[in-house]
Design a protein around this motif. Structure first.
Motif, PDB file in Angstrom:
ATOM      1  N   GLY A 145      60.097  21.178  83.252  1.00 26.84           N
ATOM      2  CA  GLY A 145      61.103  22.190  82.933  1.00 26.84           C
ATOM      3  C   GLY A 145      61.677  22.822  84.184  1.00 26.84           C
ATOM      4  N   LEU A 146      60.812  23.182  85.136  1.00 26.31           N
ATOM      5  CA  LEU A 146      61.277  23.793  86.381  1.00 26.31           C
ATOM      6  C   LEU A 146      62.017  22.778  87.244  1.00 26.31           C
ATOM      7  N   ALA A 147      61.520  21.538  87.296  1.00 26.78           N
ATOM      8  CA  ALA A 147      62.198  20.494  88.076  1.00 26.78           C
ATOM      9  C   ALA A 147      63.614  20.263  87.568  1.00 26.78           C
ATOM     10  N   GLY A 148      63.779  20.242  86.246  1.00 26.48           N
ATOM     11  CA  GLY A 148      65.112  20.071  85.674  1.00 26.48           C
ATOM     12  C   GLY A 148      66.034  21.231  85.987  1.00 26.48           C
TER      13      GLY A 148
ATOM     14  N   ASP B 195      67.294  43.193  82.191  1.00 29.92           N
ATOM     15  CA  ASP B 195      65.894  43.072  82.585  1.00 29.92           C
ATOM     16  C   ASP B 195      64.963  43.208  81.392  1.00 29.92           C
ATOM     17  N   ARG B 196      65.280  44.115  80.491  1.00 32.69           N
ATOM     18  CA  ARG B 196      64.451  44.300  79.302  1.00 32.69           C
ATOM     19  C   ARG B 196      64.513  43.054  78.423  1.00 32.69           C
ATOM     20  N   ARG B 197      65.694  42.471  78.300  1.00 28.23           N
ATOM     21  CA  ARG B 197      65.848  41.249  77.509  1.00 28.23           C
ATOM     22  C   ARG B 197      65.047  40.106  78.137  1.00 28.23           C
ATOM     23  N   PHE B 198      65.088  40.001  79.454  1.00 28.17           N
ATOM     24  CA  PHE B 198      64.342  38.962  80.162  1.00 28.17           C
ATOM     25  C   PHE B 198      62.842  39.137  79.961  1.00 28.17           C
ATOM     26  N   LEU B 199      62.346  40.347  80.114  1.00 29.08           N
ATOM     27  CA  LEU B 199      60.918  40.608  79.950  1.00 29.08           C
ATOM     28  C   LEU B 199      60.449  40.336  78.528  1.00 29.08           C
ATOM     29  N   ILE B 200      61.283  40.700  77.549  1.00 21.89           N
ATOM     30  CA  ILE B 200      60.943  40.429  76.152  1.00 21.89           C
ATOM     31  C   ILE B 200      60.878  38.919  75.912  1.00 21.89           C
ATOM     32  N   THR B 201      61.859  38.186  76.473  1.00 22.44           N
ATOM     33  CA  THR B 201      61.885  36.727  76.322  1.00 22.44           C
ATOM     34  C   THR B 201      60.646  36.095  76.937  1.00 22.44           C
ATOM     35  N   ILE B 202      60.302  36.544  78.135  1.00 24.83           N
ATOM     36  CA  ILE B 202      59.103  36.021  78.809  1.00 24.83           C
ATOM     37  C   ILE B 202      57.851  36.316  77.981  1.00 24.83           C
ATOM     38  N   GLY B 203      57.754  37.534  77.467  1.00 22.30           N
ATOM     39  CA  GLY B 203      56.606  37.908  76.646  1.00 22.30           C
ATOM     40  C   GLY B 203      56.485  37.056  75.397  1.00 22.30           C
ATOM     41  N   ILE B 204      57.620  36.814  74.734  1.00 23.73           N
ATOM     42  CA  ILE B 204      57.615  35.996  73.521  1.00 23.73           C
ATOM     43  C   ILE B 204      57.146  34.579  73.826  1.00 23.73           C
ATOM     44  N   PHE B 205      57.636  33.998  74.928  1.00 21.67           N
ATOM     45  CA  PHE B 205      57.270  32.618  75.245  1.00 21.67           C
ATOM     46  C   PHE B 205      55.834  32.502  75.739  1.00 21.67           C
ATOM     47  N   ILE B 206      55.313  33.535  76.359  1.00 17.00           N
ATOM     48  CA  ILE B 206      53.893  33.513  76.732  1.00 17.00           C
ATOM     49  C   ILE B 206      53.025  33.479  75.482  1.00 17.00           C
TER      50      ILE B 206
ATOM     51  N   THR C  65      61.548  31.215  83.141  1.00 18.21           N
ATOM     52  CA  THR C  65      61.723  30.937  81.712  1.00 18.21           C
ATOM     53  C   THR C  65      61.651  29.446  81.446  1.00 18.21           C
ATOM     54  N   SER C  66      62.216  28.628  82.343  1.00 21.44           N
ATOM     55  CA  SER C  66      62.166  27.175  82.189  1.00 21.44           C
ATOM     56  C   SER C  66      60.732  26.664  82.256  1.00 21.44           C
ATOM     57  N   VAL C  67      59.909  27.290  83.071  1.00 18.32           N
ATOM     58  CA  VAL C  67      58.489  26.917  83.154  1.00 18.32           C
ATOM     59  C   VAL C  67      57.823  27.083  81.791  1.00 18.32           C
ATOM     60  N   LEU C  68      58.022  28.238  81.183  1.00 16.20           N
ATOM     61  CA  LEU C  68      57.391  28.517  79.885  1.00 16.20           C
ATOM     62  C   LEU C  68      57.978  27.648  78.778  1.00 16.20           C
ATOM     63  N   VAL C  69      59.303  27.504  78.776  1.00 18.09           N
ATOM     64  CA  VAL C  69      59.948  26.692  77.733  1.00 18.09           C
ATOM     65  C   VAL C  69      59.507  25.235  77.844  1.00 18.09           C
ATOM     66  N   GLY C  70      59.445  24.707  79.073  1.00 18.17           N
ATOM     67  CA  GLY C  70      59.004  23.329  79.267  1.00 18.17           C
ATOM     68  C   GLY C  70      57.587  23.103  78.768  1.00 18.17           C
ATOM     69  N   GLY C  71      56.687  24.039  79.067  1.00 19.20           N
ATOM     70  CA  GLY C  71      55.315  23.926  78.583  1.00 19.20           C
ATOM     71  C   GLY C  71      55.245  23.947  77.069  1.00 19.20           C
ATOM     72  N   CYS C  72      56.006  24.835  76.461  1.00 24.61           N
ATOM     73  CA  CYS C  72      56.032  24.917  74.992  1.00 24.61           C
ATOM     74  C   CYS C  72      56.590  23.637  74.378  1.00 24.61           C
TER      75      CYS C  72
END
Length: 343
Positions: free
Chosen positions: A81-84, A11-22, A290-297
């Motif tokens: 990204g989310l559709a894929g 969970d901590r890894r996921f939250l850090i990843t989300i924070g970085i991509f935001i 995560t796919s939502v954020l990665v796709g936008g980036c």
């Protein structure tokens, strides 16, 4: 206790990843707004966004010329990204992407039919996105019928999606042969482009994003169920047909919304989910957001590269369509995934 520790660590890894991509998404967004034949620094972009521009022309450029394009790039990339990610979960195929729903080809056919309906159709550009949406939604109904109401297994679903896309593309080509004067306009939609996007385009895409993005993320349970195969979910009492219909329709909604404004931009829906899974694991509750954020980036970054190429060759014309760049960069990535899947 060991299981709890591992869960907290994930969970901590996921939250850090989300924070970085935001943070990365915000950074790319500001840089994207500032990029153009007239460069505006990130500081000046932020000032202009808050209506405190260093110079009045900067506020005008940011709000009237660049902000709609940046918002659409971020939004369309997130939707693709989310559709894929949903499509890969539905088909249990890491090489699947949103175009396999047939919606992309259906949307293009909708545009072709509208432009070929009467000579003055091209003058009503604000109608084109709605024609694309109509074509995409009609394709959803057709796919629902030809796949025996989603009873087909994932392999047959993919095969029928490819066939449907080929048939719709062929029909669009035949119509274009009779209306060749519309070819330049349609080609931009077939390739995918963010050039000359205005606020009207943003007003078209954001309602779809507001509805479909949360709905797609909320489908993580259904996606996780399908990852178990067919026997296990049936044994647990899940109705696979309804689950497949739900995921297919949501993926199609996301794809149609993005294509209706940005055109058939390829590979964002393939690359984004792969990056997301490498970072946060296979659980859809983490992969989907995560796919939502990665796709936008990815789409923001790709469009920045496309604009940089145009500026580098003199900044003349309407610019390099971003779909052409994603196709060039995405094809080697697809070949890499294909080679890796054979091992």
């Amino acid at each position: 206790m060991l299981h709890t520790y591992k869960h907290n660590k994930v969970d901590r890894r996921f939250l850090i990843t989300i924070g970085i991509f935001i943070v990365l998404l915000v950074l790319l967004f500001v840089l994207h707004v500032g990029l153009g034949t007239v460069w505006i620094s990130p500081k000046d972009v932020i000032s202009a966004l808050f209506n405190r521009p260093t110079a009045e022309y900067q506020r005008w450029i940011v709000w009237n010329l660049r902000l709609p394009r940046s918002l659409i790039a971020m939004c369309a990339g997130a939707m693709l990204g989310l559709a894929g990610s949903i499509m890969q979960a539905l088909t249990r195929n890491p090489l699947a992407e949103p175009s396999l729903t047939g919606v992309t080809s259906g949307s293009i056919l909708g545009i072709v039919c509208w432009l070929g309906s009467f000579p003055l159709a091209a003058k009503y550009e604000e109608i084109i996105p709605f024609a694309a949406l109509a074509g995409g939604m009609l394709t959803v109904v057709m796919m629902y019928l030809v796949t025996r109401r989603m009873r087909d297994n994932p392999f047959v679903l993919i095969l029928k999606g490819i066939i449907m896309s080929a048939v719709l593309s062929s029909i669009a080509s035949l119509i274009l042969l009779q209306n060749q004067e519309q070819l330049p306009t349609v080609m931009l939609w077939m390739i995918g482009s963010l050039n000359a996007k205005v606020w009207q385009d943003w007003f078209t895409i954001w309602p779809w994003a507001v509805v479909s993005l949360p709905l797609g993320i909320a489908c993580y349970r259904a996606a996780n169920v399908l990852q178990l195969g067919e026997e296990v979910p049936i044994g647990l009492g899940f109705r696979l047909q309804r689950t497949r219909i739900l995921l297919f329709v949501v993926s199609a909604l996301l794809t149609a919304g993005a294509v209706s404004v940005a055109g058939a931009i390829s590979f964002i829906g393939l690359i984004g989910p792969h990056i997301a899974r490498r970072l946060v694991g296979q659980d859809s509750v983490r992969v989907f957001p995560t796919s939502v954020l990665v796709g936008g980036c990815l789409l923001l970054f790709a469009d920045m590269l496309a604009q940089s190429v145009t500026i580098g060759i003199g900044g003349k014309g309407s610019g390099l369509p971003v779909g052409a760049l994603t196709a060039m960069l995405g094809a080697p990535f697809f070949l890499y995934l294909l080679r890796r899947s054979r091992r």
